[in-house]
Design an enzyme around this catalytic site. Structure first.
Site, PDB file in Angstrom:
ATOM      1  N   ASP A 167     -61.999  73.022 -39.361  1.00 12.91           N
ATOM      2  CA  ASP A 167     -62.913  73.115 -40.167  1.00 12.91           C
ATOM      3  C   ASP A 167     -62.614  74.020 -41.466  1.00 12.91           C
ATOM      4  OD1 ASP A 167     -64.741  70.792 -39.365  1.00 12.91           O
ATOM      5  OD2 ASP A 167     -64.512  72.227 -37.606  1.00 12.91           O
ATOM      6  N   ASP A 181     -56.727  76.285 -37.715  1.00 16.78           N
ATOM      7  CA  ASP A 181     -58.069  76.054 -37.361  1.00 16.78           C
ATOM      8  C   ASP A 181     -58.386  74.339 -38.163  1.00 16.78           C
ATOM      9  OD1 ASP A 181     -61.017  76.200 -37.012  1.00 16.78           O
ATOM     10  OD2 ASP A 181     -60.995  76.981 -39.021  1.00 16.78           O
TER      11      ASP A 181
END
Length: 220
Positions: free
Chosen positions: A8, A6
Site C-alpha cells: 500500500d 511494501d
C-alpha cells in the site's frame, strides 16, 4: 540482493481510499476519526496494532465486526477504483533481482490489490503482518520475509512509504528507500521518512533502478 516491497502506497495507490473508508466506519461505530487522522497515525501499521492503539488511546472497545466491515467496504472500492503506482511495473521489470512483497495488510487484501492493478504476475512471494507476532515498526515481518527467501538482512533493500515501515527495515538491519509518490503523501512526507531514518527518498518509481544501482555499487 533481495528487494522487499511494501504494498500500500508503494505498489498500489491505496492509502487515500483506505484512510477515508477506515475513518468513515470508525466514526459510524462511535469512534470519530478523520481520514487525515488515520493517515497521520496508522499508515503502515497492521490492523491488529491499529485496533489495539485506538482502544488504548480512546478507552473504548472496537466492535468485533470492524475488520469484516472495513474489508468489505475496501474490497468493493478497490475493485473499481484502485490503481497501481505510476511506473512501478516498468521499474520492477528493469531490476534483475529477487523480489517479494512484505505488507501490513491481510493476505486477502494484498492479493486483491495486486490482482486489480495487474501486478500479481510480478510477485511469487508475498508476506503479510498476520504471519508474525509484531507488525511494523517492529522488524519481524521483514526478517520473516528475508528468512523465507533465504536472504541475509544486510543483502536486502526495502522500499517503503511509511515511517513505521522505514523504522522496521532499519531495525531489521536492512537498507531502505523511502517513497513519497503515493496520493496520500503531502509536502511534509519526505522529511517524515528522513526523520524515521530513510537515507534516500524518491518521488517517482522511475528513479528506483538508478538508486538501487547506487546502493549496491562498491564505493571507491
Amino acid at each position: 540482493m533481495l528487494l522487499i516491497f511494501d504494498c500500500d502506497g508503494v505498489l498500489v495507490d491505496s492509502e487515500v481510499l483506505s484512510c477515508r473508508i477506515d475513518a468513515e466506519i470508525l466514526t459510524e461505530m462511535g469512534v470519530p476519526y478523520t481520514a487525515e487522522d488515520i493517515a497521520r497515525q496508522f499508515v503502515g501499521v497492521s490492523l491488529k496494532d491499529q485496533i489495539a492503539r485506538i482502544e488504548a488511546e480512546r478507552g473504548c472497545t472496537i466492535p468485533a465486526d470492524f475488520s469484516k466491515r472495513l474489508n468489505h467496504a475496501l474490497f468493493e472500492r478497490f475493485e473499481t477504483e484502485l490503481q497501481p503506482v505510476p511506473g512501478v511495473r516498468e521499474a520492477i521489470l528493469s531490476l534483475p533481482y529477487p523480489r517479494c512483497v512484505a505488507s501490513s495488510s491481510t493476505p486477502e487484501r494484498i492479493a486483491l490489490s495486486l490482482r486489480v492493478t495487474g501486478l500479481s504476475d510480478l510477485f511469487e512471494h508475498v508476506f503479510s503482518a498476520t504471519e508474525v507476532a509484531c507488525g511494523k515498526p517492529a522488524p519481524d515481518l521483514f526478517l520473516h520475509a528475508a528468512a523465507q527467501m533465504g536472504a541475509n538482512p544486510r543483502d536486502c533493500v526495502v522500499i517503503e512509504d511509511s515511517s513505521a515501515g522505514v523504522q522496521a527495515a532499519i531495525a531489521a538491519g536492512m537498507r531502505v528507500i523511502g517513497f513519497i509518490g503515493g496520493g496520500h503523501c503531502g509536502p511534509e512526507h519526505r522529511e517524515k521518512l528522513r526523520a524515521a531514518g530513510a537515507p534516500v527518498v524518491i518521488e517517482r518509481m522511475s528513479e528506483l533502478p538508478e538508486i538501487i544501482q547506487q546502493l549496491i555499487s562498491p564505493h571507491p
